[in-house]
Scaffold this motif. Structure first.
Motif, mmCIF file in Angstrom:
data_model
loop_
_atom_site.group_PDB
_atom_site.id
_atom_site.type_symbol
_atom_site.label_atom_id
_atom_site.label_comp_id
_atom_site.label_asym_id
_atom_site.label_seq_id
_atom_site.Cartn_x
_atom_site.Cartn_y
_atom_site.Cartn_z
ATOM 1 N N GLU A 293 0.831 -1.204 0.000
ATOM 2 C CA GLU A 293 0.000 0.000 0.000
ATOM 3 C C GLU A 293 0.863 1.251 0.000
ATOM 4 O O GLU A 293 2.020 1.240 0.425
ATOM 5 C CB GLU A 293 -0.972 0.029 1.184
ATOM 6 C CG GLU A 293 -0.361 0.293 2.531
ATOM 7 C CD GLU A 293 -1.413 0.539 3.622
ATOM 8 O OE1 GLU A 293 -2.589 0.764 3.295
ATOM 9 O OE2 GLU A 293 -1.019 0.519 4.797
ATOM 10 N N ILE A 294 0.272 2.324 -0.527
ATOM 11 C CA ILE A 294 0.913 3.637 -0.547
ATOM 12 C C ILE A 294 0.148 4.523 0.417
ATOM 13 O O ILE A 294 -1.052 4.768 0.233
ATOM 14 C CB ILE A 294 0.915 4.252 -1.957
ATOM 15 C CG1 ILE A 294 1.647 3.344 -2.937
ATOM 16 C CG2 ILE A 294 1.540 5.642 -1.935
ATOM 17 C CD1 ILE A 294 1.586 3.805 -4.379
ATOM 18 N N VAL A 295 0.835 4.980 1.453
ATOM 19 C CA VAL A 295 0.234 5.859 2.455
ATOM 20 C C VAL A 295 0.862 7.238 2.302
ATOM 21 O O VAL A 295 2.095 7.369 2.277
ATOM 22 C CB VAL A 295 0.458 5.318 3.885
ATOM 23 C CG1 VAL A 295 -0.072 6.305 4.924
ATOM 24 C CG2 VAL A 295 -0.231 3.965 4.042
ATOM 25 N N ALA A 296 0.018 8.257 2.187
ATOM 26 C CA ALA A 296 0.513 9.622 2.003
ATOM 27 C C ALA A 296 0.391 10.411 3.292
ATOM 28 O O ALA A 296 -0.643 10.347 3.975
ATOM 29 C CB ALA A 296 -0.263 10.321 0.893
ATOM 30 N N LEU A 297 1.451 11.144 3.624
ATOM 31 C CA LEU A 297 1.402 12.128 4.704
ATOM 32 C C LEU A 297 1.160 13.486 4.062
ATOM 33 O O LEU A 297 1.995 13.980 3.296
ATOM 34 C CB LEU A 297 2.732 12.155 5.470
ATOM 35 C CG LEU A 297 2.916 11.209 6.651
ATOM 36 C CD1 LEU A 297 4.302 11.393 7.247
ATOM 37 C CD2 LEU A 297 1.856 11.455 7.726
ATOM 38 N N ALA A 298 0.001 14.079 4.356
ATOM 39 C CA ALA A 298 -0.363 15.361 3.773
ATOM 40 C C ALA A 298 -0.454 16.418 4.871
ATOM 41 O O ALA A 298 -0.454 16.103 6.061
ATOM 42 C CB ALA A 298 -1.696 15.247 3.026
#
Length: 513
Positions: A293-298
Motif C-alpha cells: 500500500e501507498i500511504v501519504a502524509l499530507a
C-alpha cells in the motif's frame, strides 16, 4: 517526429514582438534544440511547457544571450536580432527572471535595481532621492509596496522577484521571461505575482511564463507553446484547450491513472510508528503502513511531515515513542539500522541530501549498494557501470554517459537516480519525500508508475507530498498532519482536496484510526 500541432494563432490586431524561427542548438553529441520556433505578442502572457529535457532551458538561455544558436533566426519587431551576450539581450529589452533571484544581499532594494546605473548629481555623486523616487514609480503599477531603502538580505523570494521585475522595467524591458517563478512561493505570494504579471500585460509587456504547474498556465496565460525533444509540438490559445490535451502533447502518450486494480488493501504489517514525539516539532504521532500500500502524509508546510519521516529513518532523533519494522523495534537515530532493516529514504532535497553532485551518475546509483560492486574495499568500475545500466534501463533514465557528473542530469532524471540508488537495495519500505517536486508532468507520471509498481510488488510506500492531486491519484490512505499532530486518516474513497485541506487547516479533525 510529430509535426507541429497547429500554428500559433492571435487575434490579428498586432504583429509578434519576438519571434524564434527554426532554432537549433547542440552541446557535443546532445541536440538540445532542433528546429524550435516560438512567437510572443505584446501584452500577452505566453506559457512555455514541456518535460525536463524538452529544450525549454536552452531556449531561455538563447533569449538571455548566454548561448548563441547554431542555426535559426531571432527577430524583434520584425528585425533580425543577434544576442552574443547577456548585455546584448538586456539592451534589446529582454529580461530573464530566474526561479532563484540573484540580488546583492547587502545592498538596498534601490541599489539592486539601479546597480551600475545610479542617477548622479553634480560632482558625480549618487542622487539617492531621485533613485528612491524612481523605485516608487516602478513599483506602483505593480501594486507592490517595498521600501527602496530596505536591505535585500532577508527579503522573501517573492519580494526578490519583484525587485528583479522592477529592474527589468527600469531597463525598458519589453519581453520578460519568468522561469518557474512560483516554485518557492506560498499561495498568497503566487496570487500577488499573478497580479504583477497582469499589470505587466496591461502595460504592453510580453511575458514568457515557464511552469510545470498546469493550473497556473490556465489561470494566467493567454497562449501556450509545448516543447518535446527540442521541438515545438503545439502552440495554441489556452482558451478551449484541456489539461489532458496539454499533457498528451508534453509526454507524447497518455498519462496512465491509477486504476481500481492497483488500489491495495494492504498485506503484512511493515511499519509501526507508535506515539512518536520530538519536543517542539511533533507529538504523539502513530500510524501503520502495510506491504503493497501507498500511504501519504499530507498537510501544510511546517506541519511536521518531513520531520516525522526523517525521525523514522534515523536522520533526526526523537524524544519518545518507538518505530517497529515487521514487529522488531528499530534503533533510533541510526540510518544504518534503518537501511539494514530494509528502509529506503528519498529526501525532499535531492541535490543536497540525495545525491553527491560531483560524482558520476553510475557512482550515485551504486552508492548505497557498494557491497555489490566492490571487492576487498575497492569499487570495480565495470561492475558499477553494469549495475547502474540495469537500473537506468528499468527507470528509463535519460543521460549522456554514466561517467558524467550527476549534476548534468535534468531534475527529473536526478530524482530517478535517487530512486535507483534505493530501489537497488530492494527495500521493504520506501519513504519518498516530495517525490515529484520541480519535475515535469511526464516524469511525474513515470515516478507515479514506479511507486504503483513497487506497491504492486509488495513494497510498503510512505509518501510525503504537498501536491493534493498527486496524493489523491496515488495514495491508498491519506494521513493529515497539522501543527505536529496527526489529525485525520482518510481512506481512498473518503479523501478529497476539500477534506484534506479542512483537516490541515483545523476546520475538522478526524482522529486517525
Amino acid at each position: 517526429m510529430p509535426a507541429d500541432q497547429g500554428t500559433p494563432t492571435h487575434d490579428g490586431t498586432s504583429a509578434p514582438l519576438l519571434v524564434v524561427e527554426h532554432v537549433t542548438k547542440s552541446f557535443g553529441a546532445v541536440k538540445a534544440l532542433e528546429d524550435a520556433s516560438l512567437e510572443i505578442y505584446p501584452g500577452e502572457v505566453h506559457a512555455l511547457v514541456g518535460e525536463n529535457g524538452a529544450g525549454k532551458s536552452t531556449l531561455v538561455k538563447i533569449l538571455a544571450g548566454v548561448h548563441p544558436p547554431d542555426r535559426g533566426v531571432l527577430r524583434l519587431d520584425g528585425q533580425e536580432l543577434a544576442l552574443p551576450s547577456p548585455l546584448a539581450a538586456q539592451d534589446a529589452g529582454i529580461a530573464v527572471i530566474y526561479q532563484e533571484p540573484t540580488l546583492f544581499p547587502d545592498l538596498s532594494v534601490a541599489e539592486n535595481i539601479f546597480i551600475g546605473r545610479q542617477p548622479l548629481r553634480r560632482g558625480r555623486r549618487i542622487d539617492t532621492r531621485a533613485m528612491h523616487r524612481r523605485v516608487v514609480e516602478l513599483l506602483a503599477p505593480l501594486g507592490v509596496d517595498l521600501d527602496p531603502q530596505r536591505i535585500a538580505r532577508g527579503l522573501s523570494i517573492a519580494d526578490q522577484q519583484v525587485v528583479e521585475i522592477a529592474k527589468a522595467l527600469s531597463l525598458d524591458a519589453r519581453v520578460i521571461v519568468m522561469d518557474e517563478p512560483t516554485a518557492a512561493l506560498s499561495a498568497y505570494e503566487v496570487q500577488r505575482l499573478f497580479g504583477v504579471i497582469e499589470s505587466l500585460r496591461s502595460s504592453g509587456v510580453a511575458v514568457l511564463f515557464i511552469s510545470h504547474r498546469l493550473e497556473e498556465v490556465f489561470a494566467t496565460c493567454q497562449r501556450v507553446t509545448v516543447m518535446r525533444d527540442g521541438r515545438r509540438v503545439l502552440s495554441r490559445p489556452v482558451a478551449g484547450l484541456s489539461a489532458d490535451e496539454l499533457v498528451r502533447a508534453m509526454v507524447g502518450r497518455e498519462v496512465v491513472e491509477r486504476g481500481a486494480a492497483d488500489q491495495a488493501q494492504g498485506g503484512r504489517l511493515v511499519l509501526e510508528v507508535d506515539n512518536l514525539t520530538r519536543e517542539g516539532v511533533f507529538v504523539g504521532v502513530s500510524f501503520r503502513v502495510r506491504s503493497g500500500e501507498i500511504v501519504a502524509l499530507a498537510g501544510l508546510v511546517g506541519a511536521g511531515r518531513s520531520e516525522v519521516a526523517r525521525a523514522v529513518f534515523g536522520v533526526d532523533r526523537y524524544d519518545a515513542g518507538r518505530v517497529l519494522v515487521e514487529g522488531r523495534p528499530l534503533k533510533k537515530a541510526s540510518p544504518a539500522a534503518a537501511m539494514a532493516a530494509g528502509i529506503g529514504f528519498v529526501p525532499e532535497d535531492r541535490r543536497l541530501q540525495g545525491l553527491v553532485m560531483e560524482l558520476s551518475i553510475a557512482s550515485n546509483i551504486a552508492l548505497s549498494s557498494l557491497g555489490q560492486v566492490a571487492r576487498f574495499g575497492v569499487v570495480r568500475r565495470g561492475a558499477e557501470q553494469r549495475f547502474a545500466s540495469d537500473w537506468a534501463t528499468r527507470l528509463r533514465l535519460r543521460y549522456g554517459r554514466f561517467s558524467d557528473p550527476v549534476s548534468t542530469l535534468s531534475g527529473g532524471n536526478q530524482q530517478k537516480t535517487v530512486l535507483a540508488k534505493w530501489l537497488s537495495r530492494h527495500p521493504r519500505l520506501l519513504i519518498v519525500d516530495e517525490p515529484t517536486r520541480g519535475i515535469d508532468v511526464g516524469t511525474k507520471s513515470e515516478v507515479h508508475r514506479l511507486l504503483v509498481e513497487l506497491a504492486r510488488s509488495g513494497v510498503a510506500v510512505l509518501m510525503i507530498s504537498s501536491e493534493l492531486p498527486e496524493v489523491l491519484q496515488v495514495a491508498d490512505r491519506v494521513l493529515v498532519m497539522r501543527e505536529g499532530r496527526l489529525v485525520a486518516e482518510l481512506g481512498r474513497h473518503e479523501a478529497s482536496e476539500e477534506a484534506i485541506m479542512a483537516a490541515a487547516t483545523g476546520q475538522v479533525e478526524v482522529l486517525a484510526r
